[in-house]
Write an enzyme that holds these catalytic residues in place. Sequence first.
Site, PDB file in Angstrom:
ATOM      1  N   SER A  34       0.846  -1.189   0.000  1.00 51.80           N
ATOM      2  CA  SER A  34       0.000   0.000   0.000  1.00 51.80           C
ATOM      3  C   SER A  34       0.880   1.237   0.000  1.00 51.80           C
ATOM      4  O   SER A  34       2.039   1.188   0.423  1.00 51.80           O
ATOM      5  CB  SER A  34      -0.894   0.008   1.251  1.00 51.80           C
ATOM      6  OG  SER A  34      -1.535   1.265   1.422  1.00 51.80           O
TER       7      SER A  34
ATOM      8  N   TYR B  83      -1.671  -0.652  10.403  1.00 55.78           N
ATOM      9  CA  TYR B  83      -1.747  -0.919   8.964  1.00 55.78           C
ATOM     10  C   TYR B  83      -0.498  -0.394   8.263  1.00 55.78           C
ATOM     11  O   TYR B  83       0.118  -1.099   7.457  1.00 55.78           O
ATOM     12  CB  TYR B  83      -3.002  -0.272   8.384  1.00 55.78           C
ATOM     13  CG  TYR B  83      -3.212  -0.545   6.915  1.00 55.78           C
ATOM     14  CD1 TYR B  83      -3.624  -1.801   6.481  1.00 55.78           C
ATOM     15  CD2 TYR B  83      -3.011   0.450   5.960  1.00 55.78           C
ATOM     16  CE1 TYR B  83      -3.822  -2.066   5.130  1.00 55.78           C
ATOM     17  CE2 TYR B  83      -3.212   0.196   4.610  1.00 55.78           C
ATOM     18  CZ  TYR B  83      -3.616  -1.061   4.202  1.00 55.78           C
ATOM     19  OH  TYR B  83      -3.803  -1.309   2.860  1.00 55.78           O
TER      20      TYR B  83
ATOM     21  N   SER C 249       2.503  -2.552   9.149  1.00 56.76           N
ATOM     22  CA  SER C 249       2.431  -3.876   8.516  1.00 56.76           C
ATOM     23  C   SER C 249       2.801  -3.805   7.039  1.00 56.76           C
ATOM     24  O   SER C 249       3.498  -4.681   6.519  1.00 56.76           O
ATOM     25  CB  SER C 249       1.034  -4.480   8.689  1.00 56.76           C
ATOM     26  OG  SER C 249       0.057  -3.809   7.927  1.00 56.76           O
ATOM     27  N   LYS C 250       2.356  -2.752   6.356  1.00 55.13           N
ATOM     28  CA  LYS C 250       2.654  -2.630   4.931  1.00 55.13           C
ATOM     29  C   LYS C 250       4.106  -2.223   4.693  1.00 55.13           C
ATOM     30  O   LYS C 250       4.711  -2.622   3.692  1.00 55.13           O
ATOM     31  CB  LYS C 250       1.689  -1.640   4.277  1.00 55.13           C
ATOM     32  CG  LYS C 250       0.252  -2.153   4.211  1.00 55.13           C
ATOM     33  CD  LYS C 250       0.151  -3.464   3.439  1.00 55.13           C
ATOM     34  CE  LYS C 250      -1.287  -3.899   3.218  1.00 55.13           C
ATOM     35  NZ  LYS C 250      -1.388  -5.148   2.435  1.00 55.13           N
TER      36      LYS C 250
END
Length: 244
Positions: free
Chosen positions: A143, A156, A159-160
């Site tokens: 992302s 998020y 994690s990306k």
Amino acid sequence: MGSCKNSDKVAVITGASSGIGRACAFRFSGEGYSVALVARRSDELLAVAEEIRSKGGKADVFPGDLTDEKQIEELVERIVATLGGIDVLVNAAGVIANGTIENTSTEDWDHLMNINLRAPFHMLRCAVSHLIARKGNVVNVSSVNGQRAFPNVLAYCVSKAGVDQLTRCAALELAGKGVRVNAVNPGVTRTHLHLSSGMTEEEYRQFLERSKSTHPLGRVGEPEEVAELIFFLASDKASWITGE
């Protein structure tokens, strides 16, 4: 439907029940690949598989929990036993949740890390010998959040960012064995990701409207557009691209 030159190739796609993963399933099957559809929801996977088959494509369903390492090992074994090998692995499964450094719970942190980062790692680790055997390649769905910090999506973003580094490290380690590893980092794309995180329909509509002003082209992306890039990266046309 399908290309003869890819009729002996197998693409494994996680998160294939919806969004970018679903779009990838149709894109690869449209080029003749046998697609192994992986996700938790078997009923939705079956619906995707039936639609692909109705168009002349080849699709098999492999439901499983990607947070369970043992299930991932068994998934890969079943895929290879059923389809004969793995040429492409697309790690498209993912989740998102709101949260800042002050209020992100350990439970939410672990949930996002398990699905967004641990699952691609385990899938790649279990599939790597089969990818080496066929000089295959991997495309991870990351992302823009992996490259830039955004507020209120702490876990998020982290994690990306991990997915991006996993991509670079694996690409470096596997290059000498003929396996390429790349990632795509989309901006806002019209999928079920945000609705699954708890957004209401109205909140999501407003989010998409705001996103028009945060994207240079004045609109959000569509899953098929991301799938097109994923297919390119997995194709021979990108044979000199790895770690990107």
